[in-house]
Write an enzyme that holds these catalytic residues in place. Structure first.
Site, PDB file in Angstrom:
ATOM      1  N   GLU A 166      19.020 -36.310  41.472  1.00 51.22           N
ATOM      2  CA  GLU A 166      20.126 -35.227  42.006  1.00 51.22           C
ATOM      3  C   GLU A 166      21.387 -35.567  41.506  1.00 51.22           C
ATOM      4  OE1 GLU A 166      20.270 -35.952  46.357  1.00 51.22           O
ATOM      5  OE2 GLU A 166      21.948 -34.668  46.785  1.00 51.22           O
ATOM      6  N   ASN A 190      23.520 -29.779  44.944  1.00 45.81           N
ATOM      7  CA  ASN A 190      23.722 -29.444  46.448  1.00 45.81           C
ATOM      8  C   ASN A 190      24.882 -28.031  46.536  1.00 45.81           C
ATOM      9  OD1 ASN A 190      23.022 -31.991  47.904  1.00 45.81           O
ATOM     10  ND2 ASN A 190      24.216 -32.824  46.172  1.00 45.81           N
ATOM     11  N   GLU A 215      19.814 -27.669  46.820  1.00 46.23           N
ATOM     12  CA  GLU A 215      19.687 -28.357  47.859  1.00 46.23           C
ATOM     13  C   GLU A 215      20.802 -27.773  49.023  1.00 46.23           C
ATOM     14  OE1 GLU A 215      19.933 -32.753  47.617  1.00 46.23           O
ATOM     15  OE2 GLU A 215      18.395 -32.797  46.285  1.00 46.23           O
ATOM     16  N   ASP A 253      18.468 -29.826  52.934  1.00 46.61           N
ATOM     17  CA  ASP A 253      19.016 -31.157  52.731  1.00 46.61           C
ATOM     18  C   ASP A 253      19.223 -31.849  54.014  1.00 46.61           C
ATOM     19  OD1 ASP A 253      19.885 -33.599  51.463  1.00 46.61           O
ATOM     20  OD2 ASP A 253      21.520 -32.546  50.461  1.00 46.61           O
ATOM     21  N   GLU A 286      15.018 -39.716  51.352  1.00 46.90           N
ATOM     22  CA  GLU A 286      16.281 -40.231  51.088  1.00 46.90           C
ATOM     23  C   GLU A 286      16.698 -41.586  51.828  1.00 46.90           C
ATOM     24  OE1 GLU A 286      19.808 -38.048  50.148  1.00 46.90           O
ATOM     25  OE2 GLU A 286      18.877 -36.466  51.705  1.00 46.90           O
TER      26      GLU A 286
HETATM   27  P1  C2E Z   1      23.486 -35.963  50.079  1.00 49.87           P
HETATM   28  O1  C2E Z   1      23.183 -34.592  49.176  1.00 49.87           O
HETATM   29  O2  C2E Z   1      22.353 -35.893  51.216  1.00 49.87           O
HETATM   30  O3  C2E Z   1      23.183 -36.713  48.986  1.00 49.87           O
HETATM   31  C1  C2E Z   1      22.545 -38.272  49.293  1.00 49.87           C
HETATM   32  C2  C2E Z   1      23.701 -39.221  49.479  1.00 49.87           C
HETATM   33  O4  C2E Z   1      23.019 -40.284  49.827  1.00 49.87           O
HETATM   34  C3  C2E Z   1      24.537 -39.625  48.280  1.00 49.87           C
HETATM   35  O5  C2E Z   1      25.992 -39.695  48.831  1.00 49.87           O
HETATM   36  C4  C2E Z   1      23.940 -40.814  47.896  1.00 49.87           C
HETATM   37  O6  C2E Z   1      24.864 -41.799  47.283  1.00 49.87           O
HETATM   38  C5  C2E Z   1      23.672 -41.560  49.104  1.00 49.87           C
HETATM   39  N1  C2E Z   1      22.399 -42.171  49.084  1.00 49.87           N
HETATM   40  C6  C2E Z   1      21.558 -42.484  48.075  1.00 49.87           C
HETATM   41  N2  C2E Z   1      20.640 -43.251  48.290  1.00 49.87           N
HETATM   42  C7  C2E Z   1      20.878 -43.919  49.574  1.00 49.87           C
HETATM   43  C8  C2E Z   1      20.448 -45.357  50.275  1.00 49.87           C
HETATM   44  O7  C2E Z   1      19.450 -45.646  49.641  1.00 49.87           O
HETATM   45  N3  C2E Z   1      21.012 -45.412  51.274  1.00 49.87           N
HETATM   46  C9  C2E Z   1      22.394 -44.863  51.821  1.00 49.87           C
HETATM   47  N4  C2E Z   1      22.745 -45.111  52.729  1.00 49.87           N
HETATM   48  N5  C2E Z   1      22.808 -43.642  50.684  1.00 49.87           N
HETATM   49  C10 C2E Z   1      21.949 -43.363  49.792  1.00 49.87           C
HETATM   50  P2  C2E Z   1      27.254 -39.145  47.994  1.00 49.87           P
HETATM   51  O8  C2E Z   1      26.962 -39.210  46.662  1.00 49.87           O
HETATM   52  O9  C2E Z   1      28.301 -40.153  48.570  1.00 49.87           O
HETATM   53  O10 C2E Z   1      27.381 -37.696  48.770  1.00 49.87           O
HETATM   54  C11 C2E Z   1      27.302 -37.415  49.837  1.00 49.87           C
HETATM   55  C12 C2E Z   1      27.216 -36.117  50.203  1.00 49.87           C
HETATM   56  O11 C2E Z   1      28.274 -35.130  49.660  1.00 49.87           O
HETATM   57  C13 C2E Z   1      25.872 -35.360  49.619  1.00 49.87           C
HETATM   58  O12 C2E Z   1      24.874 -35.645  50.592  1.00 49.87           O
HETATM   59  C14 C2E Z   1      26.429 -34.106  49.734  1.00 49.87           C
HETATM   60  O13 C2E Z   1      25.891 -33.402  51.065  1.00 49.87           O
HETATM   61  C15 C2E Z   1      27.564 -33.874  49.256  1.00 49.87           C
HETATM   62  N6  C2E Z   1      27.993 -33.551  47.849  1.00 49.87           N
HETATM   63  C16 C2E Z   1      27.712 -34.440  46.882  1.00 49.87           C
HETATM   64  N7  C2E Z   1      27.716 -33.715  45.745  1.00 49.87           N
HETATM   65  C17 C2E Z   1      27.818 -32.383  45.955  1.00 49.87           C
HETATM   66  C18 C2E Z   1      28.347 -31.508  45.094  1.00 49.87           C
HETATM   67  O14 C2E Z   1      28.379 -31.253  43.946  1.00 49.87           O
HETATM   68  N8  C2E Z   1      28.657 -29.888  45.994  1.00 49.87           N
HETATM   69  C19 C2E Z   1      28.567 -30.102  47.382  1.00 49.87           C
HETATM   70  N9  C2E Z   1      28.750 -29.003  47.790  1.00 49.87           N
HETATM   71  N10 C2E Z   1      28.236 -31.032  48.034  1.00 49.87           N
HETATM   72  C20 C2E Z   1      27.871 -32.317  47.279  1.00 49.87           C
HETATM   73 MG    MG Z   2      20.759 -35.565  51.906  1.00 49.26          MG
HETATM   74 MG    MG Z   3      21.511 -33.544  48.374  1.00 49.46          MG
END
Ligand code: C2E
Ligand code: MG
Ligand code: MG
Length: 406
Positions: free
Chosen positions: A177, A236, A268, A298, A355
């Site tokens: 991802e 995403n 996603e 997602d 996830e």
């Molecule tokens: P998401 O798409 O549901 O991504 C998964 C989030 O869970 C990611 O946080 C990831 O680092 C985190 N994660 C992964 N494994 C674990 C785990 O084992 N435990 C826990 N507690 N968390 C885990 P991140 O990178 O901080 O991203 C947060 C959200 O921000 C993403 O949720 C997504 O909704 C958004 N996002 C990230 N990148 C993009 C992007 O390029 N465009 C858009 N529109 N939204 C984005």
């Molecule tokens: Mg997610």
């Molecule tokens: Mg995602």
């Protein structure tokens, strides 16, 4: 752990003392205590914010939930542990509500707390703190709030992409991802929780997502040329993007630019509360599906990602969020939700990605229910593309396959 500052809200003197001692035993010595919500609020306004607030729920006067509301509004605790003698479903519901309020909930624990559980939660805090804060308030960096949309757009070259691997039940890498980060010249590496709302408010979310799409496809192509194996990538996007009449042309052009097949791209769709898909969005989704892209819903089951959307839109995959998965080895209700989602997905012919797989125990609990694709800190944290290439070269995928049969 000595640098942590912790507040305990607990009206029972013996339990307060026991917790205090457990914190000391874990190397935490900066401990503030309060036996009521009023005192806790006064202590915080006098002594400043804490890293962790440990909250009892039931007490004379205002209850622990009122205190959590105060923390949500004041931002005076970076995270919260809910520790109560109430029924598990009540504690968990308080935890859920607290997360809705924007509070970073480290854990919801039934009394009495053990030193081991406390140790794990403190570790979780430290890991989140330096690696990926779950919830960070924008005012943490007030200077960001003053940036205009034009200034934010100028910083596009600071938007970088990290990749988190997804593996199959036998440990094989099946994709990654793409997750955006902001490599800020002064503030360091920022996570989506720290800037996404700002970007959205400036009307730049689509621009950012397209930037990530382009980077991710370029990386997928590079991965293939360096390892000989294709790397499917997931990007995403917001439902808002789907209504753009040019989206599928943009996606098609990006796939062609990097010579990546559409089947290697999953989009996603992330939440938007109360959003009912309109005709344009459905059209957008169908164009992308016809092109050959995979489409994922997602954080299924959270906020706006509901069953109704699954029925209305042509998804090929659903992603179960960390909230259901973390701790499912010891929480039968979470395991039931995951089991139910897996059965539903199988009957609807949908792939499932689970996830938030953080421990070997949770991974085994998932294995006992089926063979979904897994993603989470236990497998690997999100990392820069170059590190993922190294990780792939060095890892022992049999360690996960072995857990499957343990
Ligand atoms: P998401 O798409 O549901 O991504 C998964 C989030 O869970 C990611 O946080 C990831 O680092 C985190 N994660 C992964 N494994 C674990 C785990 O084992 N435990 C826990 N507690 N968390 C885990 P991140 O990178 O901080 O991203 C947060 C959200 O921000 C993403 O949720 C997504 O909704 C958004 N996002 C990230 N990148 C993009 C992007 O390029 N465009 C858009 N529109 N939204 C984005
Ligand atoms: Mg997610
Ligand atoms: Mg995602």
């Amino acid at each position: 752990m000595h640098s942590l500052k912790v507040l305990i809200l607990e009206d029972h003197p013996f339990q307060l003392m026991a917790l205090h001692q457990m914190l000391n035993a874990n190397g935490v010595f900066d401990v503030l205590t309060a036996e009521s919500v009023d005192v806790a609020c006064q202590v915080l306004s006098r002594r400043g914010p804490v890293d962790i607030a440990i909250c009892d729920l039931h007490m004379e006067g205002p209850d622990g939930l009122a205190f959590i509301r105060h923390l949500a509004e004041s931002g005076l605790a970076a995270s919260v542990i809910i520790l109560s003698g109430a029924e598990t479903c009540v504690i968990d519901s308080v935890g859920k509500l607290a997360r809705h309020m924007g509070v970073n909930v480290l854990g919801c624990v039934q009394k009495p707390a053990s030193s081991i559980v406390l140790h794990q939660l403190l570790r979780r805090y430290l890991e989140q703190d330096c690696c990926a804060p779950a919830v960070v308030r924008l005012p943490q960096y007030p200077e960001l709030l003053d940036l205009t949309a034009a200034q934010l757009a100028e910083g596009q070259n600071q938007w970088v992409v990290h990749y988190q691997p997804k593996v199959a039940h036998d440990g094989k890498l099946v994709g990654a991802e793409a997750l955006v980060r902001w490599q800020h010249p002064c503030l360091g590496l920022l996570y989506p929780g720290q800037f996404l709302r700002l970007i959205e408010r400036a009307g730049l979310l689509d621009t950012m997502s397209l930037h990530v799409l382009d980077q991710a496809l370029a990386y997928s192509a590079r991965f293939q040329s360096q390892t000989g194996n294709a790397l499917p990538v997931a990007v995403n996007i917001t439902p808002h993007m789907l209504a753009r009449p040019d989206l599928h042309d943009q996606v098609k052009a990006a796939l062609e630019r990097h010579a990546v097949p559409a089947s290697a791209l999953t989009l996603e769709m992330i939440e938007t509360v109360g959003c009912t898909p309109d005709e344009h969005q459905l059209e957008g989704l169908l164009h992308l599906r016809i092109l050959g892209c995979q489409l994922s819903i997602d954080d299924f089951g959270m906020d706006g990602s509901n069953v109704q959307r699954l029925l209305e839109l042509p998804f090929s995959e659903l992603k179960l969020p960390s909230e259901f998965v973390r701790g499912m080895a010891t929480d039968g209700r979470k395991a039931a939700v995951v089991a139910g989602a897996l059965i539903m997905a199988r009957r609807m012919n949908l792939k499932v990605v689970v996830e938030g797989v953080e421990t070997a125990e949770d991974l085994q609990a998932i294995k006992a229910l089926g063979q979904p694709v897994m993603q989470g800190y236990f497998i690997a944290r999100p990392m820069p593309g170059a590190e993922l290439l190294e990780w792939v070269g060095k890892r022992d995928e049999t360690s996960i396959a072995h857990l499957a049969t343990a």
